[in-house]
Scaffold this active site. Structure first.
Site, PDB file in Angstrom:
ATOM      1  CD  GLU A 125     108.641  37.916 132.793  1.00 28.15           C
ATOM      2  OE1 GLU A 125     108.469  36.684 132.914  1.00 28.15           O
ATOM      3  OE2 GLU A 125     109.166  38.618 133.687  1.00 28.15           O
ATOM      4  NE  ARG A 185      98.020  24.529 130.446  1.00 27.90           N
ATOM      5  CZ  ARG A 185      97.714  23.234 130.343  1.00 27.90           C
ATOM      6  NH1 ARG A 185      96.526  22.880 129.855  1.00 27.90           N
ATOM      7  NH2 ARG A 185      98.573  22.293 130.715  1.00 27.90           N
ATOM      8  CB  SER A 216     104.354  26.770 129.293  1.00 23.90           C
ATOM      9  OG  SER A 216     104.790  26.048 130.418  1.00 23.90           O
ATOM     10  CG  PHE A 275     104.592  36.750 133.396  1.00 21.83           C
ATOM     11  CD1 PHE A 275     104.217  37.072 134.687  1.00 21.83           C
ATOM     12  CD2 PHE A 275     104.807  35.423 133.074  1.00 21.83           C
ATOM     13  CE1 PHE A 275     104.061  36.081 135.646  1.00 21.83           C
ATOM     14  CE2 PHE A 275     104.659  34.431 134.025  1.00 21.83           C
ATOM     15  CZ  PHE A 275     104.287  34.749 135.315  1.00 21.83           C
TER      16      PHE A 275
END
Length: 316
Positions: free
Chosen positions: A53, A162, A32, A78
């Site tokens: 994380e 993104r 991703s 995150f």
């Protein structure tokens, strides 16, 4: 057009060819965030930490003490929330050269669920001492900033989107830390001055084009650096303004609008400030175009807000 996450993967992979200090620590999101590009090219310098994380930050900090220049790869939400304690204690307080490559930031991650949207990240990261906070507008600026950050001797938070957006800059662009970028000079006395950041700048460019086609004069300033900001340089673009509008794909609490407000207040400006962004409320899941319209950040809605400001000034 090329998405910023893809630019990050490609640029870092190239830089690692000649800089063996570069390593990537990923949180099970490599396909991703496009860290997979780096992983395929440099598997010996790619660490898959899984969905952990907090541990990622610890790993990166430890590697930084050995001379490496680690990049953390995950969704922004995150890094700025789940791992915030570790970022604060291990990275910010020690000034460790750890780079947080925060993909999928902002409003337009609704397809993953509203829990994955990060609309508070600039506010959180700019509050941390020693943290450099960067928000590029397009692929060209993203690449320039990544190249700068790769050699920076300190913590960096890099806000990456993104999806690709329309180009703002061409190949002549040069990044200078802290410097505002004047995109549209307008006249010495523009009707309104607009300040934007991140990929929202691309949409704001189109909104301003629509407003100017109606005979209004608009000055447009882009801030790729949220912190540290050259406030004197920004003030040169704001001085004398009657109305200032800030536009950000972020909460209006603690983000770009508050950065600009502090500059105006610190210099006793009489300008009226209008902050365009997400209100003090949670966003929701949904398609990108729907979310931009609902939260007032589409090209048409931003143009309408600027028109509103101009209309109120005429009425006054």
């Amino acid at each position: 057009m090329k998405a910023q996450r893809a630019v990050w993967g490609d640029t870092l992979t190239e830089l690692a060819e000649t800089d063996d200090r570069i390593v990537v620590v990923d949180g099970d999101l490599a396909t991703s965030t496009m860290a997979v590009t780096f992983a395929n090219a440099h598997p010996e310098r790619f660490v898959q930490a899984g969905i952990a994380e907090q541990n990622m930050v610890g790993i990166a900090f430890g590697m930084s003490t050995l001379g490496y220049r680690p990049w953390l790869s995950s969704f922004g939400v995150f890094l700025t929330n789940r791992a915030l304690d570790q970022v604060r204690m291990l990275v910010s307080q020690t000034k460790a050269p750890v780079r947080l490559a925060a993909a999928y930031t902002g409003l337009l991650n609704g397809a993953s669920g509203k829990t994955h949207q990060d609309i508070e990240d600039l506010s959180v990261m700019r509050a941390l001492p020693n943290m450099t906070v960067l928000a590029p507008a397009d692929e060209t600026e993203a690449e320039a900033i990544i190249r700068w950050a790769a050699d920076h001797d300190g913590p960096v938070y890099l806000r990456l989107a993104r999806d690709a957006v329309a180009d703002v800059f061409d190949g002549s662009y040069e990044f200078h830390l802290g410097a505002p970028v004047l995109l549209r000079a307008a006249s010495d006395s523009p009707d309104v001055t607009v300040v934007s950041t991140g990929v929202q700048t691309s949409r704001t460019v189109d909104a301003i084009t629509a407003v100017e086609s109606e005979g209004r004069s608009v000055r447009h300033v882009h801030l790729p650096t949220i912190k540290p900001l050259d406030e004197d340089a920004l003030w040169q673009h704001l001085a004398g303004a009657t109305d200032v509008v800030t536009v950000e794909e972020h909460s209006v609490v603690g983000g770009l609008g508050d950065v600009v407000a502090a500059v105006l207040a610190g210099r006793a400006s009489g300008a009226r400030l209008t902050k365009v962004g997400l209100a003090d409320a949670w966003a929701e899941s949904g398609p990108n175009d729907f979310l931009l319209e609902k939260y007032g950040l589409s090209v048409d809605r931003v143009a309408d807000r600027i028109r509103d400001v101009l209309g109120e000034r005429v009425a006054a």
